[in-house]
Design an enzyme around this catalytic site. Structure first.
Site, PDB file in Angstrom:
ATOM      1  N   GLY A   5      28.569   8.340  44.765  1.00  0.00           N
ATOM      2  CA  GLY A   5      27.676   7.300  43.519  1.00  0.00           C
ATOM      3  C   GLY A   5      28.056   5.960  44.240  1.00  0.00           C
ATOM      4  O   GLY A   5      27.842   5.979  45.840  1.00  0.00           O
ATOM      5  N   LYS A  49      18.328   9.593  48.142  1.00  0.00           N
ATOM      6  CA  LYS A  49      18.141   8.121  47.467  1.00  0.00           C
ATOM      7  C   LYS A  49      18.332   7.604  49.471  1.00  0.00           C
ATOM      8  O   LYS A  49      17.748   6.521  48.941  1.00  0.00           O
ATOM      9  CB  LYS A  49      19.674   8.074  46.474  1.00  0.00           C
ATOM     10  CG  LYS A  49      21.104   7.485  46.825  1.00  0.00           C
ATOM     11  CD  LYS A  49      21.237   6.785  48.032  1.00  0.00           C
ATOM     12  CE  LYS A  49      22.547   7.646  48.291  1.00  0.00           C
ATOM     13  NZ  LYS A  49      23.778   5.979  49.490  1.00  0.00           N
TER      14      LYS A  49
END
Length: 336
Positions: free
Chosen positions: A134, A189
């Protein structure tokens, strides 16, 4: 209750502090010999988060046996290039029923395996391995600033064990069963964040960064889907949430490396200067390998691979990306 944390970098140090709120003892394993004496005597990691004072029930060691003996759970936070060798060395001290939480983000070169898969392969019993990811910068987590993450596991009880251990009023945790989805998001990412850092360092504006992030999310979703994950995972904390934080924050070593690279600094010099492993740099190559093996078009990853490793210039990289013919988008995620 004793919790072992394998890896004493920034994230390992921060998560040790979080776990210490509910564990009776947290034993932090470090590869770096100066770390245990400093933590045990002064409660400070001398190499990472050096201005953060750890709780008194956090200790450190360079011994796997000491770290893992009597542990009720283990949290793995080793940089992705070293995770297989580290877990293989620790395996003889890991109890058969010990639940494991993976915080490392990456894709293993040549095999395409995610980090939880590498751990399971080395330790066995994959249903006892969970993963957490996260938008969580260690510099903020250790200070108790509000954040959230996702824990995914095949076995709900394993995910719930770590959720109850780490959740707090300032650290919200959500449960998922999409381990492939959250870990793929977490790895890729970092690649997109390097691209954003390069663009920022080269003087491009907010429009360019928004373009890279949005097209990067589409790229991530295609890989997640092809790998067998749920593309909707990319819309949550593990995908969009982590992407925003990593692509925009000065705390992000991937973005910061991109800025430095645009200014002429090499990967080797950057890592030596900062004492930080740039996870995204390794992920560029392993993600490109994986995308090709899956038959997935990953233009940002492919161009970044050429830029970092094959002497493509920044102008050539931009022209290659912008010269592509746009195609229609499908539910917001471009198929091309």
């Amino acid at each position: 209750m004793k919790i072992a944390v394998i890896g004493a970098g920034s994230w390992g140090t921060a998560i040790s502090g979080v776990a210490a709120a509910k564990a009776g003892e947290v034993m932090l394993w470090s590869h770096d010999e100066p770390v245990p004496p400093s933590i045990n005597e002064r409660h400070v990691n001398p190499l990472y988060l050096t201005d953060y004072t750890l709780p008194e029930n956090v200790c450190a060691t360079c011994s796997f046996e000491e770290a893992l003996e009597g542990a009720a759970g283990a949290i793995v936070v080793v940089p992705s290039p070293f995770i297989r060798a580290t877990i293989r060395s620790a395996a003889r001290y890991v109890a058969d029923d010990l639940p494991i939480l993976c915080l490392t983000k990456g894709i293993e070169p040549h095999t395409g395996k995610l980090m939880h898969e590498v751990i399971a392969e080395e330790l066995g019993r994959p249903n006892r391995v969970a993963a957490l990811t996260g938008p969580n910068h260690a510099e903020e987590i250790c200070r108790g600033k509000v954040a959230a993450a996702v824990i995914a596991s095949e076995t709900p009880q394993v995910g719930e064990f770590f959720k109850e251990l780490l959740i707090s009023p300032s650290f919200r945790l959500y449960a998922s069963n999409d381990m492939v989805g959250i870990e793929t998001c977490g790895a890729v990412k970092n690649v997109i964040a390097i691209a954003c850092g390069i663009a920022a360092g080269a003087g491009y504006g907010d429009n360019t960064l928004a373009l890279i992030m949005t097209r990067g999310l589409a790229e991530i979703s295609r890989i997640v889907c092809a790998r067998g994950g749920d593309p909707m995972t990319c819309m949550g904390l593990a995908g969009m949430g982590d992407l925003v934080a990593t692509c925009t924050s000065p705390h992000s070593r991937n973005r910061s490396f991109g800025v430095a690279f645009a200014g002429g600094e090499s990967l080797e010099h950057y890592q030596g200067r900062t004492h930080m492993i740039v996870e995204g740099a390794a992920a560029v190559q392993s993600t490109a390998e994986l995308a090709r093996s899956l038959g997935v078009d990953a233009p940002i990853t492919f161009v970044l691979e050429s830029l970092l490793y094959n002497n493509m210039t920044l102008d050539e990289a931009l022209n290659t990306l912008m010269g592509r013919v746009p195609t229609e988008e499908f539910y917001g995620l471009d198929r091309n």
